[in-house]
Write a protein that holds these residues in place. Structure first.
Motif, PDB file in Angstrom:
ATOM      1  N   VAL A  23      62.441  21.519  -7.768  1.00 23.29           N
ATOM      2  CA  VAL A  23      62.314  20.584  -6.976  1.00 23.29           C
ATOM      3  C   VAL A  23      60.821  20.449  -6.768  1.00 23.29           C
ATOM      4  O   VAL A  23      60.643  18.985  -6.525  1.00 23.29           O
ATOM      5  CB  VAL A  23      63.078  21.077  -5.634  1.00 23.29           C
ATOM      6  N   VAL A  24      59.880  21.404  -6.408  1.00 27.71           N
ATOM      7  CA  VAL A  24      58.396  21.008  -6.237  1.00 27.71           C
ATOM      8  C   VAL A  24      57.924  20.047  -7.391  1.00 27.71           C
ATOM      9  O   VAL A  24      57.201  19.226  -7.263  1.00 27.71           O
ATOM     10  CB  VAL A  24      57.845  22.082  -5.798  1.00 27.71           C
ATOM     11  N   LEU A  25      58.272  20.588  -8.353  1.00 28.52           N
ATOM     12  CA  LEU A  25      57.822  19.893  -9.666  1.00 28.52           C
ATOM     13  C   LEU A  25      58.378  18.508  -9.666  1.00 28.52           C
ATOM     14  O   LEU A  25      57.401  17.597 -10.152  1.00 28.52           O
ATOM     15  CB  LEU A  25      58.230  20.619 -11.023  1.00 28.52           C
ATOM     16  N   VAL A  26      59.388  18.142  -9.652  1.00 29.15           N
ATOM     17  CA  VAL A  26      60.269  16.740  -9.479  1.00 29.15           C
ATOM     18  C   VAL A  26      59.323  15.968  -8.429  1.00 29.15           C
ATOM     19  O   VAL A  26      58.817  14.978  -8.728  1.00 29.15           O
ATOM     20  CB  VAL A  26      61.517  16.959  -9.249  1.00 29.15           C
ATOM     21  N   GLY A  31      55.200  11.935  -7.262  1.00 23.16           N
ATOM     22  CA  GLY A  31      53.919  11.488  -6.735  1.00 23.16           C
ATOM     23  C   GLY A  31      52.938  10.946  -7.794  1.00 23.16           C
ATOM     24  O   GLY A  31      52.254   9.831  -7.442  1.00 23.16           O
ATOM     25  N   ALA A  32      52.905  11.681  -9.046  1.00 23.15           N
ATOM     26  CA  ALA A  32      52.059  11.169  -9.961  1.00 23.15           C
ATOM     27  C   ALA A  32      52.349   9.706 -10.723  1.00 23.15           C
ATOM     28  O   ALA A  32      51.706   9.106 -11.060  1.00 23.15           O
ATOM     29  CB  ALA A  32      52.068  12.247 -11.158  1.00 23.15           C
ATOM     30  N   MET A  33      53.808   9.591 -10.684  1.00 23.23           N
ATOM     31  CA  MET A  33      54.628   8.460 -11.488  1.00 23.23           C
ATOM     32  C   MET A  33      54.504   6.972 -10.375  1.00 23.23           C
ATOM     33  O   MET A  33      54.433   6.113 -10.847  1.00 23.23           O
ATOM     34  CB  MET A  33      55.844   8.616 -12.030  1.00 23.23           C
ATOM     35  N   LEU A  34      54.111   7.316  -9.017  1.00 25.68           N
ATOM     36  CA  LEU A  34      54.402   6.215  -8.204  1.00 25.68           C
ATOM     37  C   LEU A  34      53.258   5.210  -8.447  1.00 25.68           C
ATOM     38  O   LEU A  34      53.723   4.159  -8.408  1.00 25.68           O
ATOM     39  CB  LEU A  34      54.047   6.919  -6.696  1.00 25.68           C
ATOM     40  N   PRO A  35      51.864   5.662  -8.427  1.00 24.22           N
ATOM     41  CA  PRO A  35      50.991   4.375  -9.016  1.00 24.22           C
ATOM     42  C   PRO A  35      51.436   3.696 -10.117  1.00 24.22           C
ATOM     43  O   PRO A  35      51.269   2.263 -10.209  1.00 24.22           O
ATOM     44  CB  PRO A  35      49.679   5.242  -8.977  1.00 24.22           C
ATOM     45  N   ILE A  36      51.976   4.163 -11.113  1.00 19.92           N
ATOM     46  CA  ILE A  36      52.355   3.495 -12.285  1.00 19.92           C
ATOM     47  C   ILE A  36      53.510   2.478 -12.062  1.00 19.92           C
ATOM     48  O   ILE A  36      53.444   1.357 -12.464  1.00 19.92           O
ATOM     49  CB  ILE A  36      52.772   4.471 -13.378  1.00 19.92           C
ATOM     50  N   TRP A  37      54.454   3.159 -11.035  1.00 19.45           N
ATOM     51  CA  TRP A  37      55.727   2.237 -10.757  1.00 19.45           C
ATOM     52  C   TRP A  37      55.267   1.179  -9.727  1.00 19.45           C
ATOM     53  O   TRP A  37      55.639  -0.090 -10.004  1.00 19.45           O
ATOM     54  CB  TRP A  37      56.650   2.998 -10.087  1.00 19.45           C
TER      55      TRP A  37
END
Length: 287
Positions: A23-26, A31-37
């Motif tokens: 869950v923490v990894l997801v 969070g890492a993919m949010l800027p790309i989205w």
């Protein structure tokens, strides 16, 4: 009975721990993919929606027409071809010469080897800005290479960078010398040993070096801006920089151009991700 109970209790704790870690990894991945989205969703909005508050997580209308309009001012195909003209020979030359240099430092015996290797590794501490002006003067005044791709390509045929040489050297050093000696007894020369014995074992490191060189060249806006003047020779990095200056506040089209710019790099990285992680993990290991 008590032993089975302890075993099941430990198994339950491990399952709970694994679930929490997942869950923490997801969450971190999201969070890492949010800027790309955020860039992608911004490229499909109107400028009015981009300035709206609170910001919408999804576009009200998916305006793929933004990409069509962006291509009118941003010739992505031409920029991609120009970028490939620089990157393909640079990655090939840098990878090949890094392998040859790493092999020489790891296996061959010659006078001054330790000093040269120390000098090579120590050069990683030298900031790039220190050599920027002397290199520019050398390429332009001595060799007369102005508005040319050659100053961006030729340096990578000189070892591909100190870190890449170090990486290859460490991988080769971790391979037992007995394999080389056995091949030498069978009549193999140094290049045959490198190609037939060592190359299959250091494939991950070679791919990592190629990825590093690709990422470095893909993001190298500074040197590309210095050595390239003609608009028809602009790369993707220079093209986006010029587009931002031209469109100014038209952020929807700027985001569309940004999406087109990072997609090829992401695709190539994903293709070599497995070897990239393996190469980083094994760097520095030695039997």
């Amino acid at each position: 009975m008590q032993k089975n109970s302890l075993f099941s209790s430990r198994k339950r704790r491990e399952r709970i721990t694994d679930t929490l870690c997942f869950v923490v990894l997801v969450l971190f991945a999201c969070g890492a993919m949010l800027p790309i989205w955020w860039i992608f969703r911004s490229s499909l909005m109107t400028n009015a929606e981009l300035y709206a508050f609170p910001p919408a997580f999804f576009p009200s209308k998916w305006l793929f027409s933004n990409y069509v309009e962006t291509l009118e001012a941003y010739p992505f195909g031409q920029y991609l071809l120009n970028t490939a003209t620089i990157i393909v020979p640079s990655v090939f030359g840098g990878t090949v010469t890094a392998v040859l240099c790493g092999y020489a430092f790891a296996r061959l015996r010659f006078r001054g080897k330790k000093f040269l290797f120390t000098l090579c590794v120590g050069s990683m501490l030298l900031p790039g800005m220190v050599t920027l002006i002397p290199l520019y003067l050398m390429w332009t005044r001595i060799f007369g290479l102005t508005d040319s791709y050659l100053p961006l390509i030729l340096p990578y045929f000189c070892g591909g960078g100190a870190f890449n040489i170090f990486l290859i050297r460490q991988f080769i050093s971790s391979i037992p010398r007995e394999l080389d000696e056995a091949a030498t007894i069978d009549g193999a020369g140094p290049m045959r040993v490198l190609w037939s014995i060592l190359m299959p074992a250091i494939r991950a490191a070679v791919i990592v070096v190629a990825l590093f060189l690709f990422i470095q060249m893909w993001n190298d806006l500074l040197q590309q801006t210095i050595y390239i003047d003609s608009p028809e020779k602009f790369t993707i990095a220079i093209g986006i920089s010029m587009l931002k200056s031209g469109l100014k506040s038209d952020f929807a089209k700027i985001m569309a151009a940004t999406c087109m710019a990072f997609v090829p790099g992401v695709v190539i990285y994903l293709c070599g991700q497995k070897y990239f992680v393996e190469g980083i993990v094994m760097t520095g290991m030695k039997n």
